[in-house]
Scaffold this motif. Structure first.
Motif, PDB file in Angstrom:
ATOM      1  N   ASP A   1      37.996  45.152  49.639  1.00  0.00           N
ATOM      2  CA  ASP A   1      38.447  45.964  48.504  1.00  0.00           C
ATOM      3  C   ASP A   1      38.543  47.441  48.868  1.00  0.00           C
TER       4      ASP A   1
ATOM      5  N   LEU B   1      38.116  40.759  42.111  1.00  0.00           N
ATOM      6  CA  LEU B   1      37.984  42.146  42.552  1.00  0.00           C
ATOM      7  C   LEU B   1      36.610  42.707  42.192  1.00  0.00           C
TER       8      LEU B   1
ATOM      9  N   PHE C   1      36.331  48.571  42.579  1.00  0.00           N
ATOM     10  CA  PHE C   1      37.777  48.593  42.757  1.00  0.00           C
ATOM     11  C   PHE C   1      38.480  48.658  41.403  1.00  0.00           C
TER      12      PHE C   1
END
Length: 218
Positions: A70, A94, A98
């Motif tokens: 990420d 994610l 992020f």
């Protein structure tokens, strides 16, 4: 001013194609600057090259951790200074850090009528539940998986003899209608996220828009 868009993909990129087509036609006041895939064999990269934008592979298997991937993904995205980050079949969970970096300017499309059926196997779950309709939801991305504020939903009927593939084809067709529409709204600055609320055309949405709504068809 034309907005700058970065699209993240993992596969064929059919939703990406609809966004590219709408940018070319002027329906979206934006340009896809880059398409980034975590899979090197993703056909969406071919679509990106045909369009003339950067086609970038970041193979998640080459990173030691989700956080490391990420971090590099964010650094790559930021090279293009995007106004909007679009998840179009990006099959990665994610990290919160992020997501926070792009809060309010990252959207996703999910193949269910959220909050129903977050996660995977949405069509199977809808069929097993005996639902009469299914569909897709475009939403802002927040750290909660598929839990960000919904913007627009497209609904399709579930027919008596439907199997998963039948329903999947019907849902992807409605995705191709609603996703470029929302991208267009964002690029026209009609759509924002403010303190967790979706603001569309100056009004707070209490429930997601549908294609039947007057505002949604303008």
């Amino acid at each position: 001013m034309m907005k700058r868009i970065v699209v993240l993909i993992s596969g064929g990129g059919s939703n990406l194609q609809t966004i590219l087509d709408n940018c070319l036609s002027g329906e979206i006041n934006g340009r896809v600057e880059a398409v980034i895939s975590n899979r090197p064999d993703a056909y969406g990269l071919v679509r990106a090259k045909r369009y003339g934008c950067e086609a970038i592979t970041l193979d998640h298997k080459q990173f030691t951790s989700r956080e490391a991937f990420d971090e590099q993904l964010q650094a790559t995205i930021d090279e293009f200074s995007p106004d909007l980050v679009v998840l179009a079949g990006f099959m990665r969970i994610l990290t919160p850090e992020f997501v926070q970096a792009y809060l309010g300017k990252m959207i996703n499309i999910h193949p269910s009528l959220l909050p129903k059926y977050p996660g995977l196997h949405t069509h199977k779950r809808a069929l097993e539940a005996g639902d009469k309709e299914a569909g897709a939801t475009v939403h802002f991305v927040t750290p909660e998986l598929d839990g960000g504020p919904p913007i627009l939903q497209g609904k399709v009927p579930i027919l008596p003899k439907d199997e998963e593939l039948d329903l999947a084809k019907r849902v992807i067709a409605i995705e191709h209608v609603i996703y470029p529409k929302v991208v267009g709204w964002f690029c026209e600055e009609r759509l924002t996220l403010a303190e967790g609320d979706v603001i569309f055309a100056g009004k707070t949405l209490q429930i997601p828009l549908t294609l039947d709504d007057t505002n949604a068809t303008k």
